[in-house]
Design a protein around this motif. Sequence first.
Motif: not given
Length: 307
Positions: A229-230, A235, A243, A246-247, A252-253, A256, A271-272
């Motif tokens: 999750s970074g 990440f 990724q 993890a989302s 992850k959130w 972020q 970021e993605q």
Amino acid sequence: MSRLETDSGSTTRAAASAERPGSRARSTARSRSSAGLATVLRVGLSRIRYETRIYFRTTDSVFFTFLFPFIMLAIFTAAFGSSGNVGAAPDGTGGISVGAYYLPGMLAAGMLLSGVQNLAVDIAGEKGDGTLKRLGGTPLSPLSYFIGKIGQVLVTGIFQAALLILVARVLLGIDLPTEPGKWLTFAWVFLFGVVTCAFLGIALSALPRSGKSATAVVIPIVLILQFISGVYLQFYLLPDWMQNLASVFPLKWMAQGMRGVFLPDSFASLEQSGAWDFPLIALNLAIWLVVGLVLSRVTFRWIRKDT
């Protein structure tokens, strides 16, 4: 006065008299309900103080959930600080320090450890040593118990985050945001994340079959989530499938959201989606909050069914 009017008045008074007992009963029921809720809240608030004292008296809980993010931030800063800034230009200019990059991840990890790991292990242990069985025989309601646990996580989480930010600024020289909007974002991401992790920790406590096996069950789950999750790894360098995996999970959130607060806006392109996506962060945390709330209420038992 006519007999008709007299009869009508008598009928009206009789009807009113007939309604009064029901009205009084409903009023009494509402009063009892309000008094019961007030008692539940009062007991829950008193348990916050109790749970917090117990938390800081437990050495392993303090080390593995409270101090662990501090230790990891210090290790990453010392180990990778000499490699240059993260996001620097080819000529070595620009970017941010290693400590500044990993600070958001450590804040998110602290939220996860305080909520998921701490509560899952703690409650599983209370089931194993008979504490919950004894509490189940008292007038203590599950709601008061939940308030005590969640309140403890919130109190210790705030203290941990404030101390971590202070250490980052004073000892590591990390620049902090100056815009009020950034700190407002920090507040709702933190609050959302801590409460979500607390409910998920309560729900996860039903998984270990005993208090002795709790750490063996919970810690690997928490550790894997941190790696994908970074938190420990950058990440944007992870493969797409990792990724995407993890989302699915809230860490992850949370990470972020913290990166969106503490990192320069230029890092959003890593970021993605190429943006911080704060509305999407709020949506995912809200979903997990509801999931955690439902699971914790459905799975929580004073006594395990298989005992």
